[in-house]
Design a protein around this motif. Structure first.
Motif, mmCIF file in Angstrom:
data_model
loop_
_atom_site.group_PDB
_atom_site.id
_atom_site.type_symbol
_atom_site.label_atom_id
_atom_site.label_comp_id
_atom_site.label_asym_id
_atom_site.label_seq_id
_atom_site.Cartn_x
_atom_site.Cartn_y
_atom_site.Cartn_z
ATOM 1 N N MET A 1 0.848 -1.177 0.000
ATOM 2 C CA MET A 1 0.000 0.000 0.000
ATOM 3 C C MET A 1 0.897 1.245 0.000
ATOM 4 N N SER A 2 0.595 2.227 -0.820
ATOM 5 C CA SER A 2 1.440 3.413 -0.906
ATOM 6 C C SER A 2 1.370 4.240 0.382
ATOM 7 N N VAL A 3 2.393 5.025 0.613
ATOM 8 C CA VAL A 3 2.449 5.892 1.796
ATOM 9 C C VAL A 3 1.273 6.857 1.782
ATOM 10 N N GLU A 4 0.951 7.389 0.608
ATOM 11 C CA GLU A 4 -0.161 8.330 0.489
ATOM 12 C C GLU A 4 -1.481 7.675 0.901
ATOM 13 N N ASN A 5 -1.706 6.433 0.448
ATOM 14 C CA ASN A 5 -2.934 5.721 0.800
ATOM 15 C C ASN A 5 -2.971 5.358 2.282
ATOM 16 N N GLN A 6 -1.814 5.062 2.868
ATOM 17 C CA GLN A 6 -1.777 4.792 4.308
ATOM 18 C C GLN A 6 -2.206 6.029 5.100
ATOM 19 N N LEU A 7 -1.675 7.182 4.709
ATOM 20 C CA LEU A 7 -2.059 8.429 5.374
ATOM 21 C C LEU A 7 -3.538 8.714 5.146
ATOM 22 N N LEU A 8 -4.017 8.512 3.925
ATOM 23 C CA LEU A 8 -5.430 8.719 3.620
ATOM 24 C C LEU A 8 -6.304 7.819 4.484
ATOM 25 N N LEU A 9 -5.951 6.551 4.602
ATOM 26 C CA LEU A 9 -6.692 5.615 5.440
ATOM 27 C C LEU A 9 -6.769 6.136 6.873
ATOM 28 N N THR A 10 -5.650 6.590 7.392
ATOM 29 C CA THR A 10 -5.591 7.089 8.774
ATOM 30 C C THR A 10 -6.475 8.317 8.947
ATOM 31 N N LEU A 11 -6.405 9.245 8.022
ATOM 32 C CA LEU A 11 -7.211 10.467 8.122
ATOM 33 C C LEU A 11 -8.704 10.173 8.006
ATOM 34 N N ILE A 12 -9.054 9.250 7.123
ATOM 35 C CA ILE A 12 -10.468 8.860 6.994
ATOM 36 C C ILE A 12 -10.951 8.217 8.287
ATOM 37 N N LYS A 13 -10.126 7.332 8.832
ATOM 38 C CA LYS A 13 -10.506 6.645 10.081
ATOM 39 C C LYS A 13 -10.683 7.647 11.222
ATOM 40 N N LEU A 14 -9.801 8.628 11.297
ATOM 41 C CA LEU A 14 -9.926 9.654 12.334
ATOM 42 C C LEU A 14 -11.193 10.482 12.146
ATOM 43 N N ARG A 15 -11.504 10.804 10.915
ATOM 44 C CA ARG A 15 -12.656 11.661 10.627
ATOM 45 C C ARG A 15 -13.984 10.939 10.792
ATOM 46 N N LEU A 16 -14.067 9.712 10.294
ATOM 47 C CA LEU A 16 -15.343 8.999 10.250
ATOM 48 C C LEU A 16 -15.560 8.020 11.404
ATOM 49 N N HIS A 17 -14.511 7.682 12.133
ATOM 50 C CA HIS A 17 -14.603 6.710 13.245
ATOM 51 C C HIS A 17 -15.184 5.379 12.780
ATOM 52 N N THR A 18 -14.805 4.947 11.607
ATOM 53 C CA THR A 18 -15.325 3.698 11.052
ATOM 54 C C THR A 18 -14.478 2.513 11.494
ATOM 55 N N PRO A 19 -15.086 1.338 11.531
ATOM 56 C CA PRO A 19 -14.345 0.143 11.964
ATOM 57 C C PRO A 19 -13.301 -0.284 10.935
ATOM 58 N N ASN A 20 -12.316 -1.019 11.418
ATOM 59 C CA ASN A 20 -11.228 -1.509 10.554
ATOM 60 C C ASN A 20 -11.744 -2.355 9.399
ATOM 61 N N GLN A 21 -12.831 -3.059 9.624
ATOM 62 C CA GLN A 21 -13.396 -3.933 8.590
ATOM 63 C C GLN A 21 -13.756 -3.121 7.338
ATOM 64 N N GLU A 22 -14.346 -1.945 7.518
ATOM 65 C CA GLU A 22 -14.709 -1.113 6.362
ATOM 66 C C GLU A 22 -13.475 -0.631 5.612
ATOM 67 N N HIS A 23 -12.459 -0.216 6.356
ATOM 68 C CA HIS A 23 -11.225 0.258 5.717
ATOM 69 C C HIS A 23 -10.528 -0.883 4.984
ATOM 70 N N ALA A 24 -10.595 -2.060 5.563
ATOM 71 C CA ALA A 24 -9.994 -3.227 4.909
ATOM 72 C C ALA A 24 -10.667 -3.471 3.563
ATOM 73 N N PHE A 25 -11.987 -3.338 3.535
ATOM 74 C CA PHE A 25 -12.729 -3.515 2.279
ATOM 75 C C PHE A 25 -12.372 -2.410 1.283
ATOM 76 N N TRP A 26 -12.383 -1.152 1.724
ATOM 77 C CA TRP A 26 -12.125 -0.007 0.837
ATOM 78 C C TRP A 26 -10.727 -0.051 0.223
ATOM 79 N N PHE A 27 -9.736 -0.481 1.026
ATOM 80 C CA PHE A 27 -8.350 -0.444 0.561
ATOM 81 C C PHE A 27 -7.814 -1.825 0.165
ATOM 82 N N SER A 28 -8.665 -2.828 0.184
ATOM 83 C CA SER A 28 -8.299 -4.197 -0.218
ATOM 84 C C SER A 28 -7.098 -4.731 0.565
#
Length: 187
Positions: A1-28
């Protein structure tokens, strides 16, 4: 996973408070990978950003100060309030006792957050267990040293003028709270 996508994942998780399962699906990726990425980036942000001086200049504060506030509290530099963050109940009884907040009726971590008039979060103390008082957070923090001689505005639970007085800083208490605190101090 690219560094940019890792940061994006983290920022989305902080903003939306979504579970890891959703992020796993979104980012494969796996849920385990999401957890590792999130923890890694939070640590990177903490280590990098704690070195930044985000305390705004007095001039910048005045520029962003609302006119009504400027009329009543023109020399206020920062508005500080205690924040309780709910946490999972710790397993050890001593940790449960340290983190239990009677005010929130649950286990929490507590910190003081300072906000400048433009909405900039300019000050955060280290977190303590929810049983810590707002006064303890002020005593152990460095907000008196950060403030220029002038004013600081605090929430109703604070009785800390004696901590700020040696620094020639006055603590403003909103009028509707000042009467309540004065009557409590007389009792």
């Amino acid at each position: 996973m690219s560094v940019e996508n890792q940061l994006l994942l983290t920022l989305i998780k902080l903003r939306l408070h979504t579970p890891n399962q959703e992020h796993a699906f979104w980012f494969s990726v796996s849920e385990f990978t999401v957890g590792n990425i999130f923890v890694t980036w939070i640590n990177v942000m903490f280590c990098s950003w704690k070195e930044l001086n985000i305390w705004p200049s007095k001039e910048l504060v005045i520029v962003h100060m609302p006119s009504d506030f400027k009329r009543l509290y023109a020399s206020t530099r920062v508005i500080v309030d205690g924040v309780d963050v709910p946490i999972k109940k710790p397993g050890k009884p001593t940790a449960q006792q340290m983190t239990y907040s009677t005010y929130k009726n649950r286990n929490t971590l507590k910190t003081l957050v300072g906000i400048a008039h433009g909405g900039l979060t300019s000050y955060i103390t280290p977190a303590y267990g929810g049983s810590a008082s707002d006064r303890i957070l002020v005593e152990r923090g460095d907000s008196p040293q950060k403030c220029d001689p002038g004013y600081s505005s605090y929430d109703k639970g604070f009785n800390v003028q004696d901590i700020f007085a040696p620094f020639n800083i006055q603590v403003n208490i909103p009028t509707f709270l000042g009467k309540k605190i004065s009557s409590q101090q007389k009792q």
